[in-house]
Design an enzyme around this catalytic site. Structure first.
Site, PDB file in Angstrom:
ATOM      1  N   ASP A  33       0.852  -1.198   0.000  1.00 55.85           N
ATOM      2  CA  ASP A  33       0.000   0.000   0.000  1.00 55.85           C
ATOM      3  C   ASP A  33       0.888   1.249   0.000  1.00 55.85           C
ATOM      4  O   ASP A  33       2.016   1.207   0.483  1.00 55.85           O
ATOM      5  CB  ASP A  33      -0.916   0.008   1.248  1.00 55.85           C
ATOM      6  CG  ASP A  33      -2.201   0.752   1.004  1.00 55.85           C
ATOM      7  OD1 ASP A  33      -2.153   1.985   0.876  1.00 55.85           O
ATOM      8  OD2 ASP A  33      -3.273   0.111   0.918  1.00 55.85           O
ATOM      9  N   ASP A  58       4.098   2.065  -4.296  1.00 51.41           N
ATOM     10  CA  ASP A  58       3.055   2.598  -5.177  1.00 51.41           C
ATOM     11  C   ASP A  58       2.954   1.689  -6.401  1.00 51.41           C
ATOM     12  O   ASP A  58       3.954   1.472  -7.098  1.00 51.41           O
ATOM     13  CB  ASP A  58       3.453   4.028  -5.586  1.00 51.41           C
ATOM     14  CG  ASP A  58       2.350   4.726  -6.354  1.00 51.41           C
ATOM     15  OD1 ASP A  58       1.728   4.085  -7.230  1.00 51.41           O
ATOM     16  OD2 ASP A  58       2.116   5.912  -6.086  1.00 51.41           O
ATOM     17  N   LEU A  74      -5.914  -4.396  -5.749  1.00 46.39           N
ATOM     18  CA  LEU A  74      -6.972  -3.524  -5.225  1.00 46.39           C
ATOM     19  C   LEU A  74      -6.517  -2.067  -5.114  1.00 46.39           C
ATOM     20  O   LEU A  74      -7.296  -1.215  -4.677  1.00 46.39           O
ATOM     21  CB  LEU A  74      -7.382  -4.003  -3.814  1.00 46.39           C
ATOM     22  CG  LEU A  74      -8.396  -5.119  -3.665  1.00 46.39           C
ATOM     23  CD1 LEU A  74      -8.007  -6.390  -4.388  1.00 46.39           C
ATOM     24  CD2 LEU A  74      -8.616  -5.437  -2.196  1.00 46.39           C
ATOM     25  N   ALA A 115      -9.641  -5.750  -8.965  1.00 48.43           N
ATOM     26  CA  ALA A 115     -10.835  -5.171  -8.345  1.00 48.43           C
ATOM     27  C   ALA A 115     -11.434  -4.160  -9.306  1.00 48.43           C
ATOM     28  O   ALA A 115     -11.116  -2.976  -9.269  1.00 48.43           O
ATOM     29  CB  ALA A 115     -10.470  -4.520  -7.017  1.00 48.43           C
ATOM     30  N   TYR A 146     -11.414   7.652 -12.711  1.00 48.32           N
ATOM     31  CA  TYR A 146     -11.680   6.359 -12.072  1.00 48.32           C
ATOM     32  C   TYR A 146     -12.352   5.396 -13.057  1.00 48.32           C
ATOM     33  O   TYR A 146     -11.861   4.294 -13.296  1.00 48.32           O
ATOM     34  CB  TYR A 146     -12.578   6.589 -10.850  1.00 48.32           C
ATOM     35  CG  TYR A 146     -12.872   5.367 -10.026  1.00 48.32           C
ATOM     36  CD1 TYR A 146     -11.932   4.871  -9.113  1.00 48.32           C
ATOM     37  CD2 TYR A 146     -14.094   4.705 -10.120  1.00 48.32           C
ATOM     38  CE1 TYR A 146     -12.211   3.765  -8.327  1.00 48.32           C
ATOM     39  CE2 TYR A 146     -14.383   3.598  -9.337  1.00 48.32           C
ATOM     40  CZ  TYR A 146     -13.435   3.129  -8.441  1.00 48.32           C
ATOM     41  OH  TYR A 146     -13.718   2.022  -7.660  1.00 48.32           O
ATOM     42  N   TYR A 160      -3.768  -9.184 -21.788  1.00 45.49           N
ATOM     43  CA  TYR A 160      -2.719 -10.076 -21.251  1.00 45.49           C
ATOM     44  C   TYR A 160      -3.200 -11.532 -21.291  1.00 45.49           C
ATOM     45  O   TYR A 160      -2.432 -12.451 -21.566  1.00 45.49           O
ATOM     46  CB  TYR A 160      -2.337  -9.681 -19.817  1.00 45.49           C
ATOM     47  CG  TYR A 160      -1.214  -8.676 -19.731  1.00 45.49           C
ATOM     48  CD1 TYR A 160      -1.380  -7.364 -20.157  1.00 45.49           C
ATOM     49  CD2 TYR A 160       0.041  -9.028 -19.217  1.00 45.49           C
ATOM     50  CE1 TYR A 160      -0.360  -6.437 -20.083  1.00 45.49           C
ATOM     51  CE2 TYR A 160       1.074  -8.104 -19.129  1.00 45.49           C
ATOM     52  CZ  TYR A 160       0.871  -6.810 -19.556  1.00 45.49           C
ATOM     53  OH  TYR A 160       1.890  -5.901 -19.485  1.00 45.49           O
TER      54      TYR A 160
HETATM   55  P1  NAD Z   1      -9.984   2.143  -0.069  1.00 43.69           P
HETATM   56  O1  NAD Z   1      -9.777   3.544  -0.517  1.00 43.69           O
HETATM   57  O2  NAD Z   1     -10.433   1.899   1.319  1.00 43.69           O
HETATM   58  O3  NAD Z   1      -8.676   1.276  -0.320  1.00 43.69           O
HETATM   59  C1  NAD Z   1      -7.832   1.473  -1.417  1.00 43.69           C
HETATM   60  C2  NAD Z   1      -6.406   1.218  -0.947  1.00 43.69           C
HETATM   61  O4  NAD Z   1      -5.511   1.363  -2.052  1.00 43.69           O
HETATM   62  C3  NAD Z   1      -5.960   2.207   0.122  1.00 43.69           C
HETATM   63  O5  NAD Z   1      -5.339   1.517   1.173  1.00 43.69           O
HETATM   64  C4  NAD Z   1      -4.970   3.117  -0.621  1.00 43.69           C
HETATM   65  O6  NAD Z   1      -4.020   3.697   0.226  1.00 43.69           O
HETATM   66  C5  NAD Z   1      -4.382   2.149  -1.626  1.00 43.69           C
HETATM   67  N1  NAD Z   1      -3.816   2.784  -2.812  1.00 43.69           N
HETATM   68  C6  NAD Z   1      -4.366   3.753  -3.584  1.00 43.69           C
HETATM   69  N2  NAD Z   1      -3.545   4.054  -4.609  1.00 43.69           N
HETATM   70  C7  NAD Z   1      -2.453   3.251  -4.476  1.00 43.69           C
HETATM   71  C8  NAD Z   1      -1.260   3.087  -5.225  1.00 43.69           C
HETATM   72  N3  NAD Z   1      -1.008   3.824  -6.325  1.00 43.69           N
HETATM   73  N4  NAD Z   1      -0.343   2.188  -4.815  1.00 43.69           N
HETATM   74  C9  NAD Z   1      -0.573   1.450  -3.681  1.00 43.69           C
HETATM   75  N5  NAD Z   1      -1.689   1.562  -2.940  1.00 43.69           N
HETATM   76  C10 NAD Z   1      -2.623   2.449  -3.339  1.00 43.69           C
HETATM   77  O7  NAD Z   1     -11.022   1.490  -1.086  1.00 43.69           O
HETATM   78  P2  NAD Z   1     -11.747   0.079  -1.047  1.00 43.69           P
HETATM   79  O8  NAD Z   1     -13.195   0.326  -0.902  1.00 43.69           O
HETATM   80  O9  NAD Z   1     -11.063  -0.832  -0.102  1.00 43.69           O
HETATM   81  O10 NAD Z   1     -11.508  -0.384  -2.552  1.00 43.69           O
HETATM   82  C11 NAD Z   1     -10.506  -1.345  -2.882  1.00 43.69           C
HETATM   83  C12 NAD Z   1     -10.552  -1.616  -4.376  1.00 43.69           C
HETATM   84  O11 NAD Z   1     -11.850  -2.083  -4.737  1.00 43.69           O
HETATM   85  C13 NAD Z   1     -10.284  -0.388  -5.240  1.00 43.69           C
HETATM   86  O12 NAD Z   1      -9.551  -0.766  -6.364  1.00 43.69           O
HETATM   87  C14 NAD Z   1     -11.666   0.057  -5.657  1.00 43.69           C
HETATM   88  O13 NAD Z   1     -11.652   0.736  -6.894  1.00 43.69           O
HETATM   89  C15 NAD Z   1     -12.385  -1.282  -5.772  1.00 43.69           C
HETATM   90  N6  NAD Z   1     -13.829  -1.095  -5.619  1.00 43.69           N
HETATM   91  C16 NAD Z   1     -14.364  -0.809  -4.394  1.00 43.69           C
HETATM   92  C17 NAD Z   1     -15.724  -0.598  -4.278  1.00 43.69           C
HETATM   93  C18 NAD Z   1     -16.375  -0.286  -2.966  1.00 43.69           C
HETATM   94  O14 NAD Z   1     -17.559   0.043  -2.960  1.00 43.69           O
HETATM   95  N7  NAD Z   1     -15.706  -0.382  -1.829  1.00 43.69           N
HETATM   96  C19 NAD Z   1     -16.534  -0.658  -5.414  1.00 43.69           C
HETATM   97  C20 NAD Z   1     -15.936  -0.931  -6.646  1.00 43.69           C
HETATM   98  C21 NAD Z   1     -14.583  -1.165  -6.731  1.00 43.69           C
END
Ligand code: NAD
Ligand code: UDP
Length: 340
Positions: A33, A58, A74, A115, A146, A160
């Protein structure tokens, strides 16, 4: 042999619950993360576990790792306020992150789960949304960093797969919520609960007639684990969400009732491109992985309200940093080669 699993975005809502589940299931978990929205608190309890290691990195930068069998990708902020805060970085996290993680999966012959999101359907003109629907996305609006980032990531995953035979799994996640959402996450469930617990005004954007279908995080994690275990020819995309659709106004009323709050509902402007209706058709998930969500909205909200009650009461006490978190902070790097 123990499965070595990489979870990117591991300190966020979904990632941290996935870490718990996979460590409990006996995986060796590498959690990655950059803490853009995630919190060290969400994974601090796992730091002493020998099956768990944390990497500050990152995903838009390449990663070298000695061995990995499964990758859950994710890493990306999920709340509109956060992903619009640095839209260019959001595109990079999605697109360059997908390339970097797919390259890693290809080198390691690992299976990789992306995700993805219901946002690939944009503001849908078909209801409920099935995987065959190609969506209605504004490519130049404020949500595009997004939505288009996630769409491009899906494109990369399937290219891929076709070009290099990479093993992919692509769930399209619909609004998911639960404990560990941060107080400033900005998504509707956390905003309304925090406002209700503080007796603040509940901020409904627009007239509250827009709909969403909310999935409790534990149900989503079950679906991830089942999907990862499917044969190689099962790639998705597959909708994962709870088809119990409610309006935003109904959600607000429900949370006010459940918290016994004195909050008033107030109405403000609807953000640009905010989807007016959203509900998953989950028949494909039911057929391929036998998955249906089990946790009702009322039960999931009760557990999430409990989380925020505790968080708000702790915030009133002096903050004492756990030693494990301080150690992790001291040992964090911008990029890192992970060797086991
Ligand atoms: P969240 O914001 O709680 O978690 C996302 C995590 O990714 C965070 O810990 C953040 O610090 C980390 N992050 C962001 N950019 C990064 C990078 N460049 N490198 C490394 N880490 C990075 O969100 P979430 O709800 O836990 O969502 C997780 C995944 O699921 C995301 O990809 C999101 O798009 C997808 N998603 C979530 C939902 C939802 O409703 N929760 C819906 C659709 C898709
Ligand atoms: N919303 C709201 N008040 C808030 C936060 C969100 O009315 O304080 C609305 C938002 O306009 C959208 C819905 O709730 O229609 C879901 O928003 P969220 O940001 O949780 O997720 P989205 O599905 O839009 O990505």
């Amino acid at each position: 042999m123990t499965t070595r699993t990489l979870i990117t975005g591991a300190a966020g809502l979904i990632g941290s619950h996935l870490c718990d589940r996979l460590v409990a299931d006996g995986h060796d978990v590498t959690a990655l993360d950059n803490f853009f929205t995630g919190s060290e608190k969400n994974i601090a309890h796992l730091l002493g576990n020998k099956r768990f290691r944390m990497v500050h990195h990152d995903v838009s930068l390449p990663l070298e790792i000695d061995r990995v069998d499964e990758i859950y990708n994710l890493a990306c902020p999920a709340s509109p306020g956060h992903y619009q805060r640095d839209p260019v970085q959001t595109v990079k996290s999605n697109v360059m992150g997908a390339v970097n993680m797919l390259d890693l999966a290809r080198r390691m012959n690992a299976t990789i789960l992306q995700a993805s999101t219901s946002e690939v359907y944009g503001d849908p003109t078909v209801h409920p949304q099935a995987e065959s629907y190609c969506g209605n996305v504004n490519p130049i609006g404020p949500r595009a960093c997004y939505d288009e980032g996630k769409r491009c990531a899906e494109t990369l995953f399937f290219d891929y797969h076709r070009r290099y035979g990479t093993h992919i799994k692509v769930p399209r996640i619909f609004n998911t919520y639960g404990p560990r959402m941060s107080l400033n996450d900005g998504r509707v469930v956390s905003n309304f609960i925090v406002q209700a617990l503080k007796d603040d005004d509940i901020t409904i954007y627009g007239n509250g007639g827009q709909t969403r279908a909310f999935c409790y995080v534990d149900d989503l994690i079950d679906a991830f684990v089942l999907l990862m275990k499917t044969p190689a020819d099962v790639t998705g995309p597959v909708n994962i969400g709870n088809p119990d659709e409610v309006s935003v106004k109904t959600l607000a009323e429900c949370i006010v009732r459940m918290t016994g709050s004195r909050s008033r509902l107030v109405y403000t402007g609807l953000p640009a491109d905010d989807p007016m209706q959203r509900c998953p058709d989950v028949s494909f998930a039911r057929n391929i992985i036998g998955w249906v969500p089990k946790v009702s909205l009322e039960d999931g909200l009760a557990r999430t309200i409990e989380h925020f009650r505790k968080t708000l009461s702790v915030r009133l006490s002096p903050i004492v940093e756990q030693p494990s978190v301080a150690r992790m902070r001291a040992g964090s790097h911008a990029t890192l080669r992970v060797c086991n």
